[in-house]
Motif scaffolding. Structure first.
Motif, mmCIF file in Angstrom:
data_model
loop_
_atom_site.group_PDB
_atom_site.id
_atom_site.type_symbol
_atom_site.label_atom_id
_atom_site.label_comp_id
_atom_site.label_asym_id
_atom_site.label_seq_id
_atom_site.Cartn_x
_atom_site.Cartn_y
_atom_site.Cartn_z
ATOM 1 N N ALA A 55 19.492 -16.255 2.394
ATOM 2 C CA ALA A 55 18.552 -16.261 1.282
ATOM 3 C C ALA A 55 17.318 -17.077 1.621
ATOM 4 O O ALA A 55 17.363 -18.014 2.422
ATOM 5 N N ARG A 56 16.198 -16.731 0.995
ATOM 6 C CA ARG A 56 14.962 -17.478 1.201
ATOM 7 C C ARG A 56 15.115 -18.882 0.624
ATOM 8 O O ARG A 56 15.813 -19.093 -0.360
ATOM 9 N N ALA A 57 14.414 -19.803 1.238
ATOM 10 C CA ALA A 57 14.387 -21.160 0.693
ATOM 11 C C ALA A 57 13.654 -21.148 -0.636
ATOM 12 O O ALA A 57 12.818 -20.278 -0.901
ATOM 13 N N GLU A 58 13.963 -22.120 -1.484
ATOM 14 C CA GLU A 58 13.341 -22.172 -2.809
ATOM 15 C C GLU A 58 11.822 -22.245 -2.682
ATOM 16 O O GLU A 58 11.273 -23.066 -1.947
ATOM 17 N N GLY A 59 11.126 -21.352 -3.404
ATOM 18 C CA GLY A 59 9.667 -21.315 -3.372
ATOM 19 C C GLY A 59 9.100 -20.435 -2.281
ATOM 20 O O GLY A 59 7.920 -20.109 -2.298
ATOM 21 N N GLN A 60 9.923 -20.057 -1.325
ATOM 22 C CA GLN A 60 9.430 -19.236 -0.225
ATOM 23 C C GLN A 60 9.252 -17.792 -0.693
ATOM 24 O O GLN A 60 10.053 -17.248 -1.429
ATOM 25 N N GLY A 61 8.183 -17.150 -0.246
ATOM 26 C CA GLY A 61 7.983 -15.738 -0.539
ATOM 27 C C GLY A 61 7.416 -15.454 -1.916
ATOM 28 O O GLY A 61 7.389 -14.306 -2.354
ATOM 29 N N THR A 62 6.977 -16.522 -2.654
ATOM 30 C CA THR A 62 6.448 -16.305 -3.994
ATOM 31 C C THR A 62 4.929 -16.200 -4.017
ATOM 32 O O THR A 62 4.344 -15.914 -5.050
ATOM 33 N N GLU A 63 4.271 -16.472 -2.902
ATOM 34 C CA GLU A 63 2.819 -16.320 -2.837
ATOM 35 C C GLU A 63 2.461 -14.854 -3.013
ATOM 36 O O GLU A 63 3.104 -13.974 -2.432
ATOM 37 N N PRO A 64 1.446 -14.548 -3.821
ATOM 38 C CA PRO A 64 1.082 -13.139 -4.031
ATOM 39 C C PRO A 64 0.622 -12.473 -2.743
ATOM 40 O O PRO A 64 0.017 -13.112 -1.876
ATOM 41 N N ILE A 65 0.929 -11.199 -2.640
ATOM 42 C CA ILE A 65 0.521 -10.400 -1.484
ATOM 43 C C ILE A 65 -0.629 -9.503 -1.933
ATOM 44 O O ILE A 65 -0.458 -8.630 -2.789
ATOM 45 N N ALA A 66 -1.818 -9.739 -1.386
ATOM 46 C CA ALA A 66 -3.000 -8.966 -1.767
ATOM 47 C C ALA A 66 -3.250 -7.865 -0.747
ATOM 48 O O ALA A 66 -3.057 -8.059 0.463
ATOM 49 N N SER A 67 -3.691 -6.720 -1.227
ATOM 50 C CA SER A 67 -3.996 -5.605 -0.330
ATOM 51 C C SER A 67 -5.109 -4.750 -0.923
ATOM 52 O O SER A 67 -5.272 -4.678 -2.147
ATOM 53 N N ILE A 68 -5.857 -4.136 -0.038
ATOM 54 C CA ILE A 68 -6.893 -3.185 -0.432
ATOM 55 C C ILE A 68 -6.279 -1.790 -0.378
ATOM 56 O O ILE A 68 -5.704 -1.412 0.645
ATOM 57 N N VAL A 69 -6.384 -1.029 -1.456
ATOM 58 C CA VAL A 69 -5.739 0.282 -1.516
ATOM 59 C C VAL A 69 -6.767 1.358 -1.839
ATOM 60 O O VAL A 69 -7.809 1.099 -2.454
ATOM 61 N N ASP A 70 -6.445 2.559 -1.404
ATOM 62 C CA ASP A 70 -7.248 3.732 -1.739
ATOM 63 C C ASP A 70 -6.426 4.577 -2.713
ATOM 64 O O ASP A 70 -5.452 5.213 -2.310
ATOM 65 N N PRO A 71 -6.757 4.565 -4.023
ATOM 66 C CA PRO A 71 -5.912 5.234 -5.018
ATOM 67 C C PRO A 71 -6.068 6.749 -5.057
ATOM 68 O O PRO A 71 -5.361 7.415 -5.810
ATOM 69 N N ARG A 72 -6.992 7.291 -4.275
ATOM 70 C CA ARG A 72 -7.185 8.738 -4.306
ATOM 71 C C ARG A 72 -5.929 9.451 -3.804
ATOM 72 O O ARG A 72 -5.266 8.979 -2.870
ATOM 73 N N PRO A 73 -5.585 10.586 -4.442
ATOM 74 C CA PRO A 73 -4.390 11.318 -3.989
ATOM 75 C C PRO A 73 -4.556 11.788 -2.551
ATOM 76 O O PRO A 73 -5.653 12.195 -2.140
ATOM 77 N N LYS A 74 -3.464 11.718 -1.797
ATOM 78 C CA LYS A 74 -3.493 12.122 -0.396
ATOM 79 C C LYS A 74 -2.634 13.365 -0.212
ATOM 80 O O LYS A 74 -1.603 13.520 -0.865
ATOM 81 N N LEU A 75 -3.077 14.236 0.672
ATOM 82 C CA LEU A 75 -2.337 15.459 0.944
ATOM 83 C C LEU A 75 -1.811 15.418 2.369
ATOM 84 O O LEU A 75 -2.580 15.359 3.329
ATOM 85 N N ASP A 76 -0.502 15.409 2.488
ATOM 86 C CA ASP A 76 0.159 15.473 3.780
ATOM 87 C C ASP A 76 1.077 16.688 3.730
ATOM 88 O O ASP A 76 2.223 16.601 3.299
ATOM 89 N N LEU A 77 0.543 17.831 4.142
ATOM 90 C CA LEU A 77 1.277 19.084 3.985
ATOM 91 C C LEU A 77 2.625 19.041 4.682
ATOM 92 O O LEU A 77 2.741 18.595 5.821
ATOM 93 N N SER A 78 3.642 19.513 3.978
ATOM 94 C CA SER A 78 4.989 19.579 4.532
ATOM 95 C C SER A 78 5.385 21.039 4.737
ATOM 96 O O SER A 78 4.733 21.960 4.232
ATOM 97 N N LYS A 79 6.483 21.243 5.448
ATOM 98 C CA LYS A 79 6.992 22.593 5.649
ATOM 99 C C LYS A 79 7.336 23.250 4.314
ATOM 100 O O LYS A 79 7.076 24.443 4.104
ATOM 101 N N ASP A 80 7.909 22.468 3.420
ATOM 102 C CA ASP A 80 8.309 23.001 2.126
ATOM 103 C C ASP A 80 7.094 23.444 1.317
ATOM 104 O O ASP A 80 7.108 24.503 0.685
ATOM 105 N N GLN A 81 6.027 22.654 1.341
ATOM 106 C CA GLN A 81 4.817 23.019 0.599
ATOM 107 C C GLN A 81 4.199 24.298 1.152
ATOM 108 O O GLN A 81 3.775 25.177 0.395
ATOM 109 N N VAL A 82 4.141 24.409 2.479
ATOM 110 C CA VAL A 82 3.586 25.611 3.094
ATOM 111 C C VAL A 82 4.426 26.834 2.738
ATOM 112 O O VAL A 82 3.900 27.906 2.426
#
Length: 279
Positions: free
Chosen positions: A142-169
């Protein structure tokens, strides 16, 4: 939302996971990356504090459906599973990472694995999935007390993405085949056609010869393949028709009319319709 708390603003989102040992996530829309209010550390911390306050009421509602022993170990460290209420033990095991977890540990983490974060439905009183010759579970790290509680910030692109699959085709090509069909027989051919899609998304369509004219080009399917930028190969397979006189479907667009004509043809030859006696 499913035990998580989400706070949203213009171009940003804070996600506080249900798992109490998981760090808050701060997601900033790439379009607002330079001027987002979440770039202000103090403001971000205040927003997370508000989300954590709301999480307390979310937890209270969730725990209201749990047995008291799920969050309160007895003197021997035994706790009761919140969903499998007949299960009570002082040692628990994670299906995902095979970790061995004590009763106080699993109660303190609200039945999420303290090691890998797996949800309560993955926690069991026995590691029944391990064979006799497999490595036995070891106590969770287990993590030590207080470890891993710092927020994780990230830059995201919310636009829908298309990754064609065999099933979709496959679905797109089959929909186009139904568009190409001009009568009941060809619609059956579109449904019976076997469609193979390879790893490059190139397609082979194999038509059943009784229901799709060999000389008929599926122009809509060819157009779909062109739009997708993939190759389309056509072939014909030979097999027994679903019903006698498959050509009857070429004179009508109505499936109900084809069915009537097909049954009348059987009856005119003295063939009585037989139904499955086991139904």
């Amino acid at each position: 939302m499913l035990g998580d708390v989400r706070m949203e603003g213009d171009g940003w989102q804070i996600i506080l996971p249900e798992n109490p040992s998981a760090a808050p996530r701060v997601e900033i829309d790439i379009k607002h990356a330079q001027n987002s209010p979440m770039n202000d550390r103090v403001l971000c911390e205040e927003a997370i504090w508000i989300a954590k306050e709301l999480m307390q009421s979310v937890k209270a509602r969730r725990f209201a459906d749990w047995p008291r022993r799920a969050t309160k170990p007895d003197a021997e460290g035994r706790v009761r599973h919140p969903f499998l209420e007949i299960e009570e033990s002082n040692l628990w095991y994670c299906l995902h990472c095979d970790a061995e977890i004590t009763g106080p540990q699993i109660a303190g983490s609200h039945w999420h694995c303290p090691g890998c974060g797996a949800s309560p439905i993955n926690i069991f009183a026995e590691a029944f999935w391990l064979g006799p010759n497999e490595e036995k579970p070891v106590p969770v790290q287990a993590r030590a007390e207080g470890q891993g509680t710092e927020p994780i910030a990230s830059i995201v692109d919310p636009r829908p993405k298309l990754d064609l699959s065999k099933d979709q085709v496959t679905h797109l090509i089959r929909a186009a085949l139904f568009e190409d069909a001009t009568n009941a027989s060809e619609r059956m051919g579109a449904g019976l056609a076997e469609i193979w899609v390879d790893d490059d998304l190139d397609v082979v369509v194999s038509f059943e010869d009784h229901y799709w004219p060999e000389e008929k080009e599926p122009t809509a399917a060819i157009d779909v393949a062109a739009v997708l930028g993939i190759e389309l190969e056509l072939e014909v397979m030979w097999s027994d028709p679903l019903f006698a006189w498959p050509g009857l479907g070429t004179v009508t667009q109505s499936t109900a009319e084809y069915t009537r004509m097909m049954l009348d043809a059987y009856r005119s030859h003295g063939i009585v319709e037989e139904r499955d006696a086991n139904r």
